[in-house]
Design a protein around this motif. Sequence first.
Motif, short mmCIF file in Angstrom:
data_model
loop_
_atom_site.label_atom_id
_atom_site.label_comp_id
_atom_site.label_asym_id
_atom_site.label_seq_id
_atom_site.Cartn_x
_atom_site.Cartn_y
_atom_site.Cartn_z
N LEU A 88 64.36 -5.73 -6.42
CA LEU A 88 64.97 -5.23 -5.19
C LEU A 88 64.17 -5.67 -3.97
CD1 LEU A 88 66.98 -3.47 -3.63
CD2 LEU A 88 65.50 -1.51 -4.09
N LEU A 89 62.86 -5.52 -4.04
CA LEU A 89 62.01 -5.92 -2.92
C LEU A 89 62.19 -7.40 -2.58
CD1 LEU A 89 58.47 -4.29 -3.36
CD2 LEU A 89 60.14 -3.87 -1.56
N LEU A 115 69.84 -2.46 -7.73
CA LEU A 115 70.18 -1.05 -7.55
C LEU A 115 70.97 -0.53 -8.76
CD1 LEU A 115 71.16 -1.03 -3.77
CD2 LEU A 115 69.13 0.00 -4.80
N LYS A 116 71.88 -1.34 -9.27
CA LYS A 116 72.64 -0.95 -10.47
C LYS A 116 71.72 -0.80 -11.68
CE LYS A 116 77.08 -2.98 -9.09
NZ LYS A 116 78.09 -4.05 -9.35
N ALA A 117 70.63 -1.57 -11.69
CA ALA A 117 69.69 -1.51 -12.82
C ALA A 117 68.71 -0.34 -12.69
CB ALA A 117 68.91 -2.82 -12.90
N GLY A 118 68.85 0.45 -11.63
CA GLY A 118 68.03 1.65 -11.50
C GLY A 118 66.86 1.56 -10.55
N ALA A 119 66.84 0.54 -9.70
CA ALA A 119 65.73 0.42 -8.75
C ALA A 119 65.70 1.60 -7.80
CB ALA A 119 65.87 -0.88 -7.96
N ASP A 120 64.50 2.03 -7.46
CA ASP A 120 64.28 3.06 -6.44
C ASP A 120 64.49 2.40 -5.08
OD1 ASP A 120 63.34 4.89 -4.60
OD2 ASP A 120 61.38 5.14 -5.53
N ILE A 121 65.48 2.85 -4.33
CA ILE A 121 65.83 2.18 -3.09
C ILE A 121 64.70 2.22 -2.06
CG2 ILE A 121 66.87 4.16 -1.88
CD1 ILE A 121 69.17 2.22 -1.08
N ASP A 122 63.80 3.20 -2.18
CA ASP A 122 62.70 3.32 -1.22
C ASP A 122 61.35 2.93 -1.83
OD1 ASP A 122 64.25 4.15 0.98
OD2 ASP A 122 64.30 6.21 0.22
N SER A 141 50.42 -2.43 1.91
CA SER A 141 51.63 -2.21 1.12
C SER A 141 52.74 -3.13 1.62
CB SER A 141 52.08 -0.74 1.19
OG SER A 141 52.49 -0.41 2.51
N THR A 142 53.75 -3.31 0.80
CA THR A 142 54.82 -4.26 1.12
C THR A 142 55.85 -3.70 2.10
OG1 THR A 142 56.16 -3.47 -0.74
CG2 THR A 142 54.66 -5.35 -1.15
N GLY A 143 55.95 -2.38 2.19
CA GLY A 143 57.10 -1.79 2.85
C GLY A 143 58.28 -1.77 1.89
N THR A 144 59.29 -1.01 2.24
CA THR A 144 60.46 -0.85 1.38
C THR A 144 61.40 -2.05 1.49
OG1 THR A 144 61.73 0.24 3.12
CG2 THR A 144 60.36 1.65 1.71
N ALA A 145 62.46 -2.00 0.71
CA ALA A 145 63.48 -3.05 0.79
C ALA A 145 64.10 -3.08 2.19
CB ALA A 145 64.57 -2.80 -0.26
N LEU A 146 64.37 -1.91 2.77
CA LEU A 146 64.95 -1.87 4.11
C LEU A 146 63.97 -2.42 5.14
CD1 LEU A 146 67.27 -1.08 5.97
CD2 LEU A 146 66.28 1.22 6.13
N TYR A 147 62.72 -2.12 4.98
CA TYR A 147 61.68 -2.67 5.87
C TYR A 147 61.70 -4.20 5.83
CZ TYR A 147 56.88 -3.86 7.35
OH TYR A 147 55.79 -4.41 7.96
N VAL A 161 72.35 -7.13 3.95
CA VAL A 161 71.47 -6.35 3.08
C VAL A 161 71.14 -5.02 3.74
CG1 VAL A 161 69.20 -6.26 1.98
CG2 VAL A 161 70.52 -8.39 1.93
N ILE A 162 70.85 -5.04 5.03
CA ILE A 162 70.55 -3.81 5.75
C ILE A 162 71.73 -2.85 5.66
CG2 ILE A 162 70.06 -2.81 8.02
CD1 ILE A 162 68.63 -5.45 8.72
N LYS A 163 72.94 -3.37 5.88
CA LYS A 163 74.14 -2.52 5.82
C LYS A 163 74.28 -1.87 4.45
CE LYS A 163 76.94 -4.98 9.27
NZ LYS A 163 78.14 -5.84 9.49
N LEU A 164 74.08 -2.65 3.39
CA LEU A 164 74.20 -2.11 2.05
C LEU A 164 73.14 -1.04 1.79
CD1 LEU A 164 75.34 -2.13 -0.85
CD2 LEU A 164 73.72 -3.97 -1.37
N LEU A 165 71.90 -1.31 2.15
CA LEU A 165 70.82 -0.36 1.90
C LEU A 165 71.04 0.94 2.68
CD1 LEU A 165 67.81 -2.84 1.96
CD2 LEU A 165 68.70 -1.63 -0.04
N LEU A 166 71.51 0.83 3.91
CA LEU A 166 71.79 2.03 4.70
C LEU A 166 72.94 2.81 4.07
CD1 LEU A 166 71.46 0.60 8.32
CD2 LEU A 166 69.92 2.22 7.21
N HIS A 167 73.96 2.11 3.61
CA HIS A 167 75.10 2.77 2.96
C HIS A 167 74.66 3.50 1.70
CE1 HIS A 167 79.18 3.46 1.58
NE2 HIS A 167 78.89 2.90 0.42
N LYS A 168 73.66 2.95 1.02
CA LYS A 168 73.16 3.55 -0.22
C LYS A 168 72.11 4.64 0.03
CE LYS A 168 75.45 0.99 -3.23
NZ LYS A 168 76.42 1.56 -4.22
N GLY A 169 71.77 4.86 1.30
CA GLY A 169 70.86 5.96 1.62
C GLY A 169 69.40 5.61 1.79
N ALA A 170 69.08 4.36 2.07
CA ALA A 170 67.68 3.96 2.26
C ALA A 170 67.06 4.72 3.43
CB ALA A 170 67.59 2.46 2.51
N SER A 171 65.79 5.03 3.30
CA SER A 171 65.09 5.80 4.32
C SER A 171 64.84 4.96 5.57
CB SER A 171 63.74 6.30 3.78
OG SER A 171 62.98 6.91 4.81
#
Length: 250
Positions: free
Chosen positions: A10-11, A26-33, A43-49, A59-69
């Motif tokens: 995911l990262l 995300l379908k495979a169970g990745a922690d979105i944050d 640290s790397t920062g999150t996927a949204l970062y 990608v930003i739109k998808l992550l926000l839709h999925k509830g990324a912090s």
Amino acid sequence: MSANNANYDLLCAARYGRLGDVESALKAGADIDFEHVDCNVSSTGTALYNASMKGHIDVIKLLLHKGASLVKRNKLSYAPLLIAAHEGQTEAVDLLVKHGATLDIKDCFQHTPLMTAYIFNHVDTVKRLIELGARPDLEVDYMSHIAKRLADRSNCLKLVEEARMTKLLRCCNPKCGKPGYRKTLKLCAGCKLTRYCSRDCQKQHWSVGHKKCCGHDAYTEEGPHPIDKMESHPSTCPCKQERFKFPKTS
């Protein structure tokens, strides 16, 4: 694929803008944050970062839709909006703010996204942040000092000074942005960082995402400053040899 492998997939996918791989992770169970932490200063920062840093809008739109912090910071205190401003990713800045990111969030240097974009001379980002409602009256002397020390900041400084001279701030509801004097705008009682021209605008902004950020995005790190941590960072720290590196793309 294990969940841990999915986290790293995911990262990397977010970093390089691979939308399909983000969906698969995300379908495979990745922690979105999830973020990889090397040590207490790295640290790397999150996927949204990472997507915000590189300006990968889909990608930003998808992550926000999925509830990324929107508020989780990396070890150097940067949240997604701060890194997007740092890199001059104006479209990413716009998208994050429209999903509730707090305009005047501060990093460990007490710099807001507007100040950060100004320092790195991202004129379009400075202009858009002011349009969205960022306060132009923060650290005015500091901004003038930067303009004198660094070349080619005149356009950014002009935008900030023009906005400041009006003595107007803007409603922080991105769908409104109505200008008003400080005393006529209602301050959010929770974070005291956002302002609204009406109760309806505050409710609307709350519903699109401010409720996830309000009171949760202040920089409250106790103990040594992150830069002090870096300067005292021992050369023997395992991260010097084992720091996570994003794989090179082909």
